[in-house]
Design an enzyme around this catalytic site. Structure first.
Site, PDB file in Angstrom:
ATOM      1  N   VAL A 151       0.860  -1.186   0.000  1.00 59.50           N
ATOM      2  CA  VAL A 151       0.000   0.000   0.000  1.00 59.50           C
ATOM      3  C   VAL A 151       0.891   1.230   0.000  1.00 59.50           C
ATOM      4  O   VAL A 151       1.832   1.325   0.806  1.00 59.50           O
ATOM      5  CB  VAL A 151      -0.914   0.014   1.243  1.00 59.50           C
ATOM      6  N   GLY A 166       1.515   5.139   0.693  1.00 61.87           N
ATOM      7  CA  GLY A 166       1.065   6.297   1.451  1.00 61.87           C
ATOM      8  C   GLY A 166       1.754   7.551   0.948  1.00 61.87           C
ATOM      9  O   GLY A 166       2.977   7.581   0.824  1.00 61.87           O
ATOM     10  N   GLU A 174     -10.659   5.946   3.783  1.00 60.60           N
ATOM     11  CA  GLU A 174     -10.601   6.740   2.548  1.00 60.60           C
ATOM     12  C   GLU A 174     -11.955   6.797   1.838  1.00 60.60           C
ATOM     13  O   GLU A 174     -12.034   6.905   0.633  1.00 60.60           O
ATOM     14  CB  GLU A 174      -9.533   6.148   1.614  1.00 60.60           C
TER      15      GLU A 174
END
Length: 187
Positions: free
Chosen positions: A6, A8, A86
């Protein structure tokens, strides 16, 4: 199912509050970071949104941040958490990630991007107007200034040789707004 990486580029740079087994600094190409997404659920409230980052396509730019490796046994829980976190207009994409460490090959990361089509997208404004909005916005996750300042500090620490002109100019503009407001309040 294998591990999930993931990416960021906003608060996940300094606040990855999910289990991960590795953290790699690097960049994604073809995107630029901008404070053009409204936040009514974290750094602002309905009627007075804060500003948080999203990515915009830009052929000649790179966005630096952090890739987190999530092990298979945590993927479902982490995705559920990130999908909730999100939720205000972000979509998921897979994008090639290029580690800062040159010996590491590029690999795919999952990234959340708020597109201009979502209802919370507020887009571009003057640097002063964005700075004022950030300086005065507070939401359930705290002050919008904290989000900006912690991101700027983390990027300086993680990759000090890289410059994010938008991020650092906005930080400077917010500090000017705060100094001006503090000067008015003390006089």
């Amino acid at each position: 199912m294998g591990p999930l990486w993931v990416f960021g580029y906003g608060s996940l740079v300094w606040k990855a509050d999910f289990p991960y087994s590795a953290k790699v600094v690097g960049y994604i190409g073809g995107y630029k970071r901008r404070f053009w997404q409204g936040s009514t659920d974290h750094r602002g409230v309905p009627g007075s949104p804060g500003r948080v980052v999203t990515l915009l396509p830009s052929d000649q730019e790179e966005t630096w941040g952090v890739a987190y490796k999530v092990e298979p046994e945590h993927v479902e829980r982490v995705l559920s958490y990130l999908n909730f976190r999100e939720k205000n207009g972000y979509e998921k994409f897979e994008i090639p990630f290029h580690p800062l460490e040159e010996h590491m090959p590029a690999f795919s990361v999952l990234v959340f991007v708020a597109t201009a089509e979502n209802e919370h997208y507020i887009g571009e404004d003057s640097m002063h107007n964005m700075a004022y909005q950030i300086a005065t916005s507070v939401g359930p996750s705290g002050a919008n200034t904290e989000y900006l300042f912690r991101l700027a500090q983390a990027m300086r620490e993680l990759c000090p040789e890289k410059t994010d002109e938008h991020l650092f100019k906005l930080e400077e503009a917010v500090l000017q707004v705060l100094n001006h407001r503090n000067g008015q309040n003390s006089g």
